[in-house]
Design an enzyme around this catalytic site. Structure first.
Site, PDB file in Angstrom:
ATOM      1  N   HIS A 239     -14.725 -12.521  41.607  1.00 14.91           N
ATOM      2  CA  HIS A 239     -14.118 -11.544  40.429  1.00 14.91           C
ATOM      3  C   HIS A 239     -14.024 -12.262  39.298  1.00 14.91           C
ATOM      4  O   HIS A 239     -14.560 -13.240  38.910  1.00 14.91           O
ATOM      5  CB  HIS A 239     -11.990 -12.304  41.280  1.00 14.91           C
ATOM      6  N   ASP A 251     -13.901 -20.216  37.125  1.00 14.17           N
ATOM      7  CA  ASP A 251     -13.068 -19.508  38.163  1.00 14.17           C
ATOM      8  C   ASP A 251     -13.085 -17.609  37.144  1.00 14.17           C
ATOM      9  O   ASP A 251     -12.216 -18.238  35.836  1.00 14.17           O
ATOM     10  CB  ASP A 251     -12.074 -20.191  38.491  1.00 14.17           C
ATOM     11  N   GLU A 285      -8.455 -10.219  40.664  1.00 12.83           N
ATOM     12  CA  GLU A 285      -7.681 -11.591  41.726  1.00 12.83           C
ATOM     13  C   GLU A 285      -6.789 -12.097  41.206  1.00 12.83           C
ATOM     14  O   GLU A 285      -5.702 -12.237  41.479  1.00 12.83           O
ATOM     15  CB  GLU A 285      -8.532 -12.750  41.913  1.00 12.83           C
ATOM     16  N   GLU A 286      -6.718 -12.377  39.873  1.00  7.12           N
ATOM     17  CA  GLU A 286      -5.636 -13.201  38.907  1.00  7.12           C
ATOM     18  C   GLU A 286      -4.426 -12.215  39.479  1.00  7.12           C
ATOM     19  O   GLU A 286      -3.624 -12.548  39.286  1.00  7.12           O
ATOM     20  CB  GLU A 286      -5.986 -14.138  38.012  1.00  7.12           C
ATOM     21  N   GLU A 312     -15.671 -18.750  45.439  1.00  8.88           N
ATOM     22  CA  GLU A 312     -14.224 -19.169  44.144  1.00  8.88           C
ATOM     23  C   GLU A 312     -14.530 -20.467  43.958  1.00  8.88           C
ATOM     24  O   GLU A 312     -15.297 -21.074  43.472  1.00  8.88           O
ATOM     25  CB  GLU A 312     -13.115 -19.532  45.057  1.00  8.88           C
TER      26      GLU A 312
END
Length: 936
Positions: A239, A251, A285-286, A312
């Site tokens: 992501h 991340d 994603e978050e 990830e």
């Protein structure tokens, strides 16, 4: 000079072990003077006079290379030195990373020896740095989110042009120099941009969250060998969005950079033969995994995806780990990576829900896909903070993740039959010290455990394993004592207001809690020591008791079909083998009693156990210690780390329990007292010099500037995510800054305070400061400064809800309405209400048939226009309106020093002042929200 009489000599040099049962032959040897160089055998050495036999063999002499050193100190030093050497070796193996490969201007790198294209860390860092530093905070719905999409699309277009140029160049060379033979075809290179709406239920941390999303964006690339490969695809997912408060270098810009480099390499080599590869550049994603849900439910390519490799990141150092997997062929494919790092222990731990984290892998598994979930996890102190930057990412980390993923992608593309993949949790897998990878079925594991259990029984049958009631009780009690005793240190630290002094380094809990854990473990052995038998018999029975404990735990875990039981089985195997090894080497007294466990036995028993135990221990502490900084203020993290430390102290080298009996009760007692003194010293020094937080190990603080349009309040909510010091540490500074007193608000009593980040809000207790006086002092508008009118009345285009198409059926008692939400310049709206909902327009089942508290989160693309929800619920009448609370997050303030200014209010200074005054030991997650109530 005083002469010694015969009695004194007998006391100093007993001629029989029965004169002093605590003495071993080696003790006597240490007490006796060495023979002179010209001495004859007429007067043999006292040790020789004993004529000790060992299974009919001659007693060992000074020439035995494995003989116990003459002094207690020497014996202990040599054995402990061996254990320390194993720890150093485990550290080297665990943290070693490959040498980064450099490249120029994004060019491919070719290995001069093999001719193969190499993965380049430098190319990855170029992408990571642009995403995390040039663009910055890439929160879904923000301008930076839009900028990221444009950047990635341009990068992918450039990669396709490079592939086309390389294909044309190779064809030209082959036709002119290769005798007219065409080269192997490059893969077909296709790209899509997906924008879709949808909804799904997201249950997380015991909370039910209904998710809606609009205009959610994914960027998709497929590399295929043609129609024969298109029907079966492996999905690689990462992501590009970030969470609040983080530029997201690891991340998840790192995996994004890895996928860009994989496309560069794989698009300029012969196409994979069996399966196509789909690269999903995931846009949400978050926001609770909206984009992955959108792809796997809406995109046409979804029906061809048979397995997934999810990438990830939650740390910044060390190797990535395979921590979730659910099919045998995909797990076996991981054996092809050059730097394996994996354990089913992590898989089982993650499945328990203890780790408060999740990945897109969850969404794919819910759609019955199989695959692998890989993540960077070490040094997660910087995870979801402003410090997740390229410069804090360890050299060699991108190379490690990239080479592993490249090898995995090539293997699954060429070899794995993905048409027969089935989900399973019945696979054991682990790496062996980072050198190679092992996997086998749970059925094979249980058969092997049966064989290991049979070996333990054999050890008992031949007399190698001689457990007693004392040892069977004392060994598990030592384990319990090791787990419980350090909690006394934890309670003391909390009682004096010094919690978490160990937080700043992953290894500090061992120092803070380890001495008392070890003292308690050995204390049980001292209490249960059998004074009626020799030291050696206490040693052997304890070593046997350890084997019995391992074997019982192995059997219990096998019956429960726990894949992680391989770890205990390994310990049982080594312990039984050590006992059998010891059987042929133990010494005996003339009376047949065991004089001592052979010294070399401890090296046999500890070698594999300690090396592998410490290797896994590094992963455990790397994962758990930073995690305690973000699991909530109510969790007793000192006690958690005390138990984790006690577990580790026991399992690092259980043979130490037996070794502690080797030199008699006096030495054991002194060892325990020394450990207790060390514990006192550590606590005294630690409370004086240790601080939980520093620049690279910061405390997480959440800041929300909430404007309540219903009440007219303008409030600053300040919360933290761990039970470490907070009010005196930081809140008092804010009180002085804003010249107002903070009020404590419990998250339990005020669950809607942090609805913007629900369900994480359940962990947050807040201190609340009224910012209205500060704003009135700051503003240049004298009329506003002197007015009592609420500041929220100045908010333009505030988020709002309206109801349309309302109706009520008195026969059924059901009321229908359409809820319309508009939220210009705001993102991540959250609506909450209590009702007995019968039906709605979301494409997901209503989670409850009863009266229920609903929380609906909505996320969308840049400049989203709003959303609509049709609802039918049980009501008392047409006028029984639905009371709804709406929270919307502002788009400003995400990493760029910008905050919306209410016209004439000077409100821009609230957040800016706070951010600029942030102490170095604090990391802020900050945002502005608008809260309103509506009766619809």
């Amino acid at each position: 000079m005083t002469s010694l009489g015969g009695t004194a000599l007998k006391q100093r040099h007993p001629t029989s072990l029965r004169d002093d049962p605590s003495r071993t032959p080696h003790d006597l040897d240490a007490l006796s003077p060495p023979l002179p160089a010209n001495a004859s055998n007429k007067h043999p050495h006292p040790y020789q006079q004993l004529n000790i036999k060992s299974n009919g063999k001659k007693p060992r002499t000074d020439k035995d290379p494995f003989r116990l050193p003459r002094s207690t100190f020497g014996a202990c030093a040599l054995y402990l030195g061996f254990l320390i050497s194993l720890a150093i070796l485990a550290f080297h193996l665990h943290y070693s990373l490959p040498t980064p490969v450099s490249s120029a201007d994004g060019a491919l790198v070719v290995d001069p020896l093999t001719g193969q294209k190499q993965f380049s860390e430098e190319n990855v860092r170029r992408v990571v740095k642009h995403l995390s530093e040039d663009i910055g905070y890439r929160v879904v719905g923000t301008e930076q989110d839009q900028e990221t999409q444009v950047y990635l699309v341009n990068e992918i277009h450039a990669l396709r042009e490079q592939a086309e140029q390389e294909s044309a160049r190779r064809s030209s060379v082959a036709l002119t120099e290769g005798g007219g033979v065409a080269p192997a075809a490059f893969p077909q290179f296709e790209m899509w941009t997906q924008k879709d709406d949808g909804a799904h239920q997201f249950d997380f941390m015991s909370k039910v969250v209904m998710k809606m999303y609009a205009n959610m964006t994914n960027i998709i690339v497929r590399l295929s060998c043609g129609p024969q490969c298109d029907k079966n695809a492996i999905l690689l997912n990462a992501h590009y969005d970030t969470t609040l408060g983080s530029p997201g270098a690891v991340d998840d810009a790192l995996p994004i950079g890895v996928m860009v480099e994989l496309i560069r390499i794989l698009s300029q080599r012969p196409a994979l033969k069996k399966n196509s590869l789909i690269f999903l550049f995931n846009g949400g994603e978050e926001s609770l995994q909206d984009a992955s849900h959108s792809f796997i439910n809406n995109h046409p390519l979804r029906k061809y995806v048979k397995a997934v490799i999810n990438l990830e990141g939650c740390g910044t150092t060390g190797p990535e780990i395979l921590f979730q997997a659910n099919s045998r062929p995909m797990i076996e494919a991981y054996s092809q990576v050059p730097y394996p790092h994996a354990t089913v222990l992590a898989n089982d731990l993650f499945a328990t829900g203890v780790l408060l984290s999740d990945t897109d892998y969850r969404i794919f598994v819910q759609e019955n896909l199989t695959g692998l979930d890989m993540a960077v996890y070490k040094n997660s102190y910087l995870y979801h903070t402003h410090l997740d930057l390229d410069r804090n990412m360890e050299q060699g980390l991108p190379q490690h993740l990239g080479e592993n993923t490249l090898a995995l992608a090539i293997y699954v593309g060429d070899n794995v039959d993905v048409t027969q993949l089935e989900q399973t949790s019945s696979v054991v897998f682990f790496d062996v010290l980072g050198k190679f990878f092992v996997s086998y079925s749970l059925e094979a594991a249980i058969w092997s455990h049966t064989a290991i259990g049979a070996l333990a029984v054999l050890a008992v049958t031949i007399g190698a394993c001689r457990f007693t009631l004392r040892s069977v009780i004392s060994v598990p009690l030592s384990l319990i004592a090791a787990l419980l005793a350090p909690n006394l240190t934890a309670l003391f630290l909390r009682s004096i207001g010094r919690p978490m002094i160990w937080f700043s380094h992953e290894w500090l809990p061992i120092v803070v809690f380890g001495p008392l854990s070890a003292a308690a473990m050995l204390g049980v052995q001292w209490l249960f020591r059998d004074e009626k038998v020799s030291n050696g018999e206490n040693e052997l029975s304890t070593l046997s008791g350890i084997t019995v404990l391992y074997t019982i735990l192995m059997v219990a875990a096998s019956v429960a079909r726990i894949a992680s039981s391989y770890f205990i089985a390994l310990y049982s195997l080594v312990s039984s083998a050590a006992l059998i090894f010891n059987r042929k080497r133990i010494g005996k007294t003339p009376g047949g009693n065991i004089s001592t466990v052979d010294y070399l036995t401890y090296f046999v028993a500890s070698g594999i156990q300690t090396l592998y135990g410490i290797y896994l221990g590094f992963s455990l502490f790397d994962l758990v210690v930073p995690l305690t900084g973000r699991i909530g203020v109510t969790v007793p993290v000192d006690n958690v780390m005390a138990v984790v430390t006690g577990f580790s102290v026991f399992f690092v080298s259980p043979p130490l329990l037996a070794f502690s009996h080797r030199f008699g009760p006096l030495v054991l007692k002194k060892t325990i007292l020394s450990l207790l003194l060390a514990q006192v010293a550590v606590v005294l020094v630690g409370t004086l010099v240790l601080s939980p937080y520093d620049t690279m190990h910061p405390k997480r603080v959440f800041i929300q500037h909430l404007r309540n349009t219903t009440s007219g309040e303008s409030l600053l909510y300040v919360a933290h995510a761990d039970p470490g010091p907070f009010y005196d540490l930081y809140v008092t500074e804010l009180e002085a800054m804003y010249q107002t007193k903070a009020t404590f608000r419990s998250g339990f009593d005020n669950p809607g305070d942090w609805n913007s980040i629900y369900p994480f809000s359940q962990f947050l207790d807040s201190y609340v400061l009224d910012t209205t006086p500060f704003i009135r002092r700051l503003t240049s508008n004298t009329t506003l400064a002197q007015s009592s009118e609420p500041l929220t009345s100045l908010i333009h285009n505030a988020p709002r809800l309206v109801a349309e198409n309302t109706s009520y059926d008195p026969k059924t008692g059901l009321r229908k309405l359409s809820i319309l939400c508009t939220h210009p310049n705001h993102i991540w709206t959250v609506t909450s209400f209590d009702a007995e909902v019968v039906s709605w327009s979301m494409d997901v089942d209503v989670p409850s048939k009863d009266h229920f508290h609903y929380v609906v989160r909505n996320a969308g693309g840049y400049r989203g226009e709003g959303w609509r929800l049709d609802l039918e619920y049980r009501a008392k009448g047409l006028d029984d309106r639905l009371h709804v609370e709406l929270t919307a997050m502002e788009t400003e303030g995400f990493g760029k020093d910008v905050e919306r200014e209410l016209e004439g209010s000077g409100d821009i200074g609230v957040m800016r002042k706070l951010v600029k005054a942030r102490p170095e030991y604090i990391t802020l997650t900050y945002f502005g929200s608008v809260l309103s109530h509506f009766d619809l």
